[in-house]
Structures are given as structure tokens and as C-alpha cells.
Design an enzyme around this catalytic site. Structure first.
Site, PDB file in Angstrom:
ATOM      1  N   ARG A 133       0.819  -1.218   0.000  1.00  0.00           N
ATOM      2  CA  ARG A 133       0.000   0.000   0.000  1.00  0.00           C
ATOM      3  C   ARG A 133       0.851   1.267   0.000  1.00  0.00           C
ATOM      4  NH1 ARG A 133      -2.734  -0.202   5.169  1.00  0.00           N
ATOM      5  NH2 ARG A 133      -1.094   1.180   5.840  1.00  0.00           N
ATOM      6  N   TYR A 146     -15.797  21.515 -11.686  1.00  0.00           N
ATOM      7  CA  TYR A 146     -16.399  20.195 -11.975  1.00  0.00           C
ATOM      8  C   TYR A 146     -17.461  19.876 -10.905  1.00  0.00           C
ATOM      9  CZ  TYR A 146     -16.243  15.020 -12.326  1.00  0.00           C
ATOM     10  OH  TYR A 146     -16.548  13.685 -12.438  1.00  0.00           O
ATOM     11  N   ASP A 160      -7.324  22.122 -10.377  1.00  0.00           N
ATOM     12  CA  ASP A 160      -7.648  20.963 -11.209  1.00  0.00           C
ATOM     13  C   ASP A 160      -7.152  21.316 -12.611  1.00  0.00           C
ATOM     14  OD1 ASP A 160      -8.809  19.113 -12.926  1.00  0.00           O
ATOM     15  OD2 ASP A 160     -10.663  18.947 -11.770  1.00  0.00           O
ATOM     16  N   LYS A 206      -8.382  10.756 -17.640  1.00  0.00           N
ATOM     17  CA  LYS A 206      -8.562  11.391 -18.957  1.00  0.00           C
ATOM     18  C   LYS A 206      -7.307  11.144 -19.816  1.00  0.00           C
ATOM     19  CE  LYS A 206     -12.047  13.039 -16.622  1.00  0.00           C
ATOM     20  NZ  LYS A 206     -13.152  12.154 -16.364  1.00  0.00           N
TER      21      LYS A 206
HETATM   22  C1  LIG Z   1     -12.186  18.430 -14.823  1.00  0.00           C
HETATM   23  C2  LIG Z   1     -12.394  17.121 -14.153  1.00  0.00           C
HETATM   24  N1  LIG Z   1     -11.795  16.906 -12.982  1.00  0.00           N
HETATM   25  C3  LIG Z   1     -11.950  15.740 -12.324  1.00  0.00           C
HETATM   26  C4  LIG Z   1     -12.724  14.734 -12.829  1.00  0.00           C
HETATM   27  C5  LIG Z   1     -12.891  13.474 -12.034  1.00  0.00           C
HETATM   28  O1  LIG Z   1     -12.161  12.424 -12.553  1.00  0.00           O
HETATM   29  P1  LIG Z   1     -12.584  10.924 -12.220  1.00  0.00           P
HETATM   30  O2  LIG Z   1     -13.727  10.604 -13.123  1.00  0.00           O
HETATM   31  O3  LIG Z   1     -11.363  10.134 -12.477  1.00  0.00           O
HETATM   32  O4  LIG Z   1     -12.985  10.903 -10.778  1.00  0.00           O
HETATM   33  C6  LIG Z   1     -13.360  14.909 -14.051  1.00  0.00           C
HETATM   34  C7  LIG Z   1     -14.187  13.829 -14.618  1.00  0.00           C
HETATM   35  O5  LIG Z   1     -14.912  13.986 -15.568  1.00  0.00           O
HETATM   36  C8  LIG Z   1     -13.200  16.135 -14.732  1.00  0.00           C
HETATM   37  O6  LIG Z   1     -13.803  16.374 -15.903  1.00  0.00           O
END
Ligand SMILES: Cc1ncc(COP(=O)(O)O)c(C=O)c1O
Length: 403
Positions: A65, A120, A192, A217
Site C-alpha cells: 500500500r 467540476y 484541477d 482522462k
Molecule cells: C475536470 C475534471 N476533474 C476531475 C474529474 C474526475 O475524474 P474521475 O472521473 O477520475 O474521478 C473529471 C471527470 O470527468 C473532470 O472532468
């Protein structure tokens, strides 16, 4: 590996270009008998040669871990891509987990945070539900505020969270100005940075303290992995690493490996997403059915100047505002498309499209785009085929509007 070995490795090939770094970052073939890629360690227990070694924690790896050569290879690779301001990277099981871990690593009960209104949706839910339960309050701010965000800072403001561009509405934020305003009041800046990836925007270089990526992504890039990453600078790395360790957060070895594999083609994939998304966006901008494009790399975008100043590229994700038509006509357009899948997430090799409405996601700024909104992810298909598909979609839209 001790910290100095790690630092040496993370330094990688500092004078090389990004395309070279993505190929080489975090690779150490002669640690693995010359094989090009690190092995995928499926591991929990690590054995120690003696009781004394066990008690003294004398081992390069102590427990599955806590890290393996596979997780370490990805962390080092990402550290190199984030640049010299990066002091360490943590891996989390999803992008959302990376967002929540980054925030939880820096706040405590009684703190206040500022979060962009264009963030988001699930980030907002996390703040409204989990952080509220733990006594942390959130104020949402207009994403177009730059240095004047200083006026919203309180005595107890601990962090400012940015997402630029917003991943549905595409406002560009003045990240360097916001980070400077946060620091001036003793707060931290979190970002982000999934849209640009570390290849097109190195957030830590402009003062961001924790740079978050949904590796789900573009880092993974094949729509087959869930992972999140947080890159920390010197001021936040210890708190981040401690939080991840104390909460037992880790990522399965296959997902780590898939992400490492994805990174090797990140530069070439992003370049193609960038070029194709611009071609499709320019084409859409000329269509009579379209009111406007929400794509920061287009000169018509209100945030284009910031994008040009700060970013070195754009990915495949942007939105379109249609001229007002009934919702069913937009759905007819979407349903007609064959090469664009209808589904959440993005950053994989395939094109995607979704209808969206930010109205319920806004509390600081109104969402009044002027018509129905659709988000596209432009994948790696031939751009001519994508445009032909969209032509068919517009024919269906016209037909549905007439009937
Ligand atoms: C800008 C953004 N940040 C974070 C996330 C979250 O990622 P995850 O789906 O891996 O939790 C997304 C998912 O669509 C996103 O578009």
C-alpha cells in the site's frame, strides 16, 4: 530508494523537450534486467531479511500500500513532467479522489475555502457535503475574478481552488494572479489542471501549490482506467504524503501501469487532439446553427488572451452553444452521430459528446449561454470523418426543428 536517489531520478533529463521527457520520465530499465518497462508488482506483503530489519523498517519498500517500483515509476515520471517546482506526486484511485485528498490534506475544521463557480460538479458536491460536515465552509467565486479575488479572502481562508478552463463552460482563469492573491493572504492555491495536463500548463511553475489531474482522462488516454494524481510543491508535499499514507489511499497496480503506459504517447496524442479540436471548432463556428464556441484556443473566446499567455496547447475538449432550438432537436443531432459516443468522461482516443446545462451548478454567477449547450471531446479519428458525421447530425437537427 532514499529521498536523494528519488530526487536525482525525478530530475530525469532536465534539458530535454517534453516529447522526449514523456518517453523517458521515470524509466530505469537496468533496475529491471534491461526490460524497457517496469514490472507490474501485485503486492501487499514485503518480506524483511530479519526481525531487526522489520522493527527498524529497514527496507526500500515496506508494504504494498505504501508504494512499489510500479507506483514509484509513475510518481517519478509525473514529477518530471510537472517541472522543477514539484517536490512529490501522490496517486489516488480517481480524479475526484485526488481533488478530495488534495483539499483534505490542507484544511482543518474552522477553515474557509474559495472555489471557482465553474468547477467540476462533483468537486462542488464534495465541498458542500463532506467539507461542510467537517466544519470547512466554501464560498464559490466568479471564475473571471483575477487578482480581485483578494476581496473575498477572509482571516480563515486556507485555500483557493481553481479549474481552468472550467470543463463544461470553459472560462479561463488568471491562475498566476489568483495564486499570488492567495499567497499574499497566507492561503494556498489548488488547481484541477486536467484539461491542459502538465504538458500544456505547468501549474506549479506559476505558483499553484497542489496541481491535480484526473489521470482517467489524457494520462491514461484509453478510457480504461480510473486514477487521479496530485503534484505538490515544497510547501505542501509533506501534508499531502501524510494524508495519503494515514488514510490508506492507494491505486491498483494495473491501473498504475496503464497510466504509465499512457504517458509514453501523451505528447503525440495531445498534439492530435489539439489540432483536430481546433479544426472541428473552426468548422462549427461557421455553421449557421451555432451561436458561439467555448474553446479557449479560438481568438473569439473571451479567455483567449489568458490561454495564449499561460498555456502551450489545448486538448480535445470544448463546448458549443447552439442557436435556440427545441431540446428534442438537439437530441436528434446527438442521436444521429455515429462517431461521437454519448457518455461522460473524456481524454480517451474516441470522440464523445454530451448535452449539458450548468444552471443547477452555479451559485455565484448566472449561467445564461443564450441557447442549448453541448460538449464535445474530439478523439483521434480522421477529422474529415468527424466533420462528415457532424454534417449528418445537423441534417437531423434541421429535420427535427421543422417537424
Ligand atoms: C475536470 C475534471 N476533474 C476531475 C474529474 C474526475 O475524474 P474521475 O472521473 O477520475 O474521478 C473529471 C471527470 O470527468 C473532470 O472532468
Amino acid at each position: 530508494m532514499n529521498q536523494s536517489d528519488r530526487d536525482k531520478k525525478a530530475g530525469g533529463l532536465p534539458n530535454t523537450r517534453q516529447d522526449t521527457r514523456v518517453v523517458n520520465a521515470g524509466r530505469d530499465p537496468f533496475s529491471y534486467y534491461g526490460f524497457v518497462n517496469p514490472p507490474v508488482y501485485h503486492a501487499s506483503t514485503v518480506l524483511y531479511p530479519s526481525a531487526e530489519d522489520f522493527v527498524a523498517h529497514r527496507a526500500r519498500y515496506q508494504y504494498g500500500r505504501r508504494g512499489t517500483p510500479t507506483t514509484e515509476a509513475l510518481e517519478i515520471a509525473l514529477q518530471e513532467l510537472e517541472g522543477p517546482s514539484c517536490a512529490g506526486v501522490s496517486l489516488l484511485p480517481s480524479g475526484l479522489a485526488a481533488i478530495s485528498a488534495a483539499l483534505l490534506s490542507v484544511v482543518q475544521a474552522g477553515d474557509h475555502i474559495l472555489v471557482s463557480d465553474s468547477v467540476y460538479g462533483p468537486t462542488r458536491m464534495f465541498c458542500d457535503h463532506t467539507l461542510t460536515r467537517f466544519g470547512v465552509t466554501t464560498t464559490y467565486y466568479d471564475p473571471l475574478l483575477g487578482a480581485s479575488i483578494a476581496g473575498l479572502m477572509r482571516e480563515n481562508t486556507r485555500a483557493v481552488f481553481v479549474e481552468s478552463p472550467g470543463s463544461l463552460s470553459f472560462e479561463m482563469q488568471d491562475v498566476p494572479a489568483i495564486a499570488a492573491a492567495a499567497h499574499a493572504k497566507g492561503a494556498l492555491a489548488l488547481m484541477d489542471n486536467t484539461w491542459a495536463s502538465p504538458l500544456y500548463f505547468r501549474a506549479l511553475d506559476v505558483g499553484v501549490d497542489l496541481a491535480i489531474h484526473a489521470g482517467t482522462k489524457y494520462l491514461g488516454g484509453h478510457a480504461d482506467v480510473s486514477i487521479g494524481t496530485v503534484a505538490a510543491n515544497q510547501s505542501t508535499v509533506a501534508a499531502l504524503k501524510n494524508f495519503v499514507r494515514l488514510n490508506g489511499l492507494c491505486v491498483g497496480p494495473d491501473d498504475v501501469y496503464l497510466t504509465l503506459r499512457g504517458i509514453r504517447t501523451l505528447a503525440i496524442r495531445l498534439d492530435r487532439h489539439y489540432r483536430s479540436s481546433l479544426t472541428v471548432a473552426r468548422w462549427l463556428e461557421q455553421r449557421p446553427e451555432v451561436l458561439r464556441l467555448l474553446h479557449p484556443a479560438l481568438p473569439s473566446h473571451p479567455g483567449h488572451i489568458i490561454w495564449k499567455r499561460d498555456f502551450t496547447g489545448a486538448c480535445g475538449l470544448f463546448s458549443v452553444v447552439f442557436k435556440p432550438v427545441p431540446r428534442q432537436a438537439v437530441y436528434a443531432f446527438l442521436d444521429e452521430l455515429e462517431l461521437f459516443g454519448i457518455g461522460a468522461s473524456w481524454g480517451g482516443f474516441e470522440s464523445l459528446v454530451i448535452p449539458f446545462d450548468c444552471t443547477s451548478l452555479r451559485t455565484a454567477t448566472p449561467w445564461e449561454p443564450g441557447g442549448p449547450t453541448v460538449r464535445f471531446h474530439i478523439g483521434l479519428e480522421a477529422v474529415e470523418d468527424l466533420i462528415a458525421d457532424l454534417e449528418r447530425g445537423f441534417a437531423a437537427l434541421a429535420h427535427a426543428t421543422r417537424n
